[in-house]
Design an enzyme around this catalytic site. Structure first.
Site, PDB file in Angstrom:
ATOM      1  N   ASP A 198      -8.759 -15.940  39.132  1.00  0.00           N
ATOM      2  CA  ASP A 198      -7.754 -16.024  38.147  1.00  0.00           C
ATOM      3  C   ASP A 198      -7.472 -17.679  37.870  1.00  0.00           C
ATOM      4  OD1 ASP A 198      -7.396 -13.500  38.834  1.00  0.00           O
ATOM      5  OD2 ASP A 198      -5.160 -13.602  38.840  1.00  0.00           O
TER       6      ASP A 198
ATOM      7  N   GLU B  96      -4.952 -11.759  52.125  1.00  0.00           N
ATOM      8  CA  GLU B  96      -5.666 -11.827  50.785  1.00  0.00           C
ATOM      9  C   GLU B  96      -6.762 -12.624  50.796  1.00  0.00           C
ATOM     10  OE1 GLU B  96      -2.962 -12.853  47.841  1.00  0.00           O
ATOM     11  OE2 GLU B  96      -4.419 -12.162  46.155  1.00  0.00           O
TER      12      GLU B  96
HETATM   13  C1  DGY Z   1      -2.172 -11.374  39.218  1.00  0.00           C
HETATM   14  O1  DGY Z   1      -1.109 -10.542  39.023  1.00  0.00           O
HETATM   15  O2  DGY Z   1      -2.131 -12.456  39.897  1.00  0.00           O
HETATM   16  C2  DGY Z   1      -3.329 -10.647  39.169  1.00  0.00           C
HETATM   17  O3  DGY Z   1      -4.358 -11.463  39.560  1.00  0.00           O
HETATM   18  C3  DGY Z   1      -3.474  -9.911  37.745  1.00  0.00           C
HETATM   19  O4  DGY Z   1      -4.481  -9.165  37.758  1.00  0.00           O
END
Ligand code: DGY
Length: 433
Positions: free
Chosen positions: A162, A392
């Protein structure tokens, strides 16, 4: 000790099970995520093969008619997640999903399940095969604008990485003036120091709104969307997945599919050199709007081994980077080069180790004869999961867990790697006489 860890890992998968699909973690991610689920199947396969197949089968029940496999399946609405289905507004018949995809790891994991399973499991591979093919067709139709086999992504959430610095330049051009007020829910679960910034969240939402406002018209998103980037990670993962799908097509005797897949594989094997960045000495993502390389070395660059690409010299440059990075951090493999000004050992995809990417990189290194380095990646991945207790992601510097707790894919990858632990040795191979 290992027995207790195995019990904990199994327990995490079972407690994140929502009757056939698995949430990445309770609270922070309350739905089914595409690539999370596929990796989770590897963990279930260690103790419940039927459940492993089920995970992927349920995922593909929400495939779009155009072949796209979305990144989130909103099986049941949960007010603790934002942006939920009412924001995405994908209007799919009988299913609530997001409007973007995620790295296509499914064919590779399905091949593994099939090859490691009983003869009776072949039928499950056969049933998934046309869905996998349809998804790969969708990539070829909509996400290959240069016709060179490289994947164009339209949102950082599609890449799974992300807030990687790879996206800083392309994100900087996204107009956020129409985003308005909203309330982030992720910060109720995880400290802000480990999550994307507010500015980045505005940009993520602006990209979602663009898709929503054009009715998720792929042609429009691909031509005029605010974020159009050739992603090194998705390109290399798709190349590997096409090779794995080809193995299934061959076993099933689908000659036309074999030809189609072979042509795509060859196209990407040639096309990937477009992403080679000689200054960095690695494959790097490329912003199609600014027409510039990200100049950024991330863990995704090392997927070259997993996809079996690169000349001997290119591979040598990549292994030199890995050896350099190994000397800088306590554990491989950070998501961002520790030499980068953007490196932050606890900040999401700007430093922390992600077990799923490390697993693919480790596997690729081992397959391509870089055994010692690959084994090191695998052992370090297990070590941080054990020290960091199934979080995570993990700090490459301290090994501490970062982001969400009790994370399904960390548990799954640990179960999968632990079953082969004895094969990961760091001894030098005996020299041939
Ligand atoms: C988040 O909500 O951060 C996820 O990575 C979106 O898929």
């Amino acid at each position: 000790m290992k027995h207790e860890l195995a019990t904990s890992a199994k327990q995490i998968l079972l407690s994140n099970d929502r009757n056939g699909y698995t949430v990445p973690t309770d609270g922070l991610y309350p739905y089914q995520w595409n690539w999370d689920s596929v990796f989770v199947a590897l963990g279930f396969a260690q103790f419940d093969r039927n459940r492993a197949w089920r995970e992927i089968e349920i995922l593909f029940e929400s495939q779009w008619d155009n072949g796209m496999q979305p990144h989130i399946i909103f099986h049941q609405v949960d007010p603790n997640y934002f942006p939920g289905p009412s924001v995405w507004q994908t209007n799919q018949p009988n299913k609530h999903t997001s409007g973007i995809t995620q790295p296509p790891v499914a064919a590779s994991i399905v091949r593994q399940l099939w090859e490691s399973g009983e003869a009776s499991e072949q039928a499950r591979m056969e049933a998934l095969y046309p869905k996998l093919m349809a998804w790969h067709d969708w990539f070829a139709t909509y996400r290959d604008p240069m016709d060179n086999g490289l994947v164009m992504t339209t949102h950082p959430w599609e890449t799974g990485r992300d807030n990687s610095p790879e996206w800083d330049l392309p994100m900087s051009g996204v107009d956020t003036s129409q985003v308005g007020e909203y309330s982030r829910r992720d910060l109720n679960q995880v400290d802000q120091s480990m999550r994307p910034t507010h500015e980045q969240y505005d940009q993520y939402l602006a990209m979602v709104f663009f898709g929503r406002d054009c009715g998720w018209d792929q042609d429009e998103i691909v031509k005029n969307g605010p974020f159009r980037v050739l992603d090194v990670g998705m390109s290399l993962i798709l190349l590997r997945a096409n090779q794995d799908l080809l193995a299934m097509a061959q076993a099933l005797g689908f000659e036309e599919d074999c030809k189609k897949l072979q042509a795509r594989i060859t196209k990407t094997q040639i096309g990937i050199d477009f992403l080679w960045n000689e200054n960095i000495g690695a494959y790097c993502s490329y912003d199609l709007i600014a027409q510039r390389s990200s100049d950024s070395l991330s863990n995704a660059s090392f997927l070259a081994f997993y996809a079996d690409v690169g000349s001997p010299l290119q591979r040598q440059k990549l292994t030199q980077h890995l050896l350099r990075i190994k000397d800088t951090v306590s554990y491989l493999l950070p998501s961002c080069d520790p030499a980068s000004e953007h490196y932050n050992h606890i900040l999401y995809w700007r430093g922390p180790i992600w077990a799923v990417v490390s697993y693919m990189v480790g596997l690729g290194l081992i397959e391509q004869g870089e055994t010692k380095l690959g084994n090191q990646v695998m052992l370090d991945t297990m070590a941080v999961i054990e020290a960091g207790n199934f979080y995570e992601s993990f700090s490459p510097d301290t090994g501490e867990g970062t982001g969400g707790k009790q994370f399904s894919w960390s548990a799954a990858i640990w179960l999968h790697l632990n079953a082969q632990r004895d094969t990961f040795t760091l001894q030098d191979e005996p020299k041939a006489k």
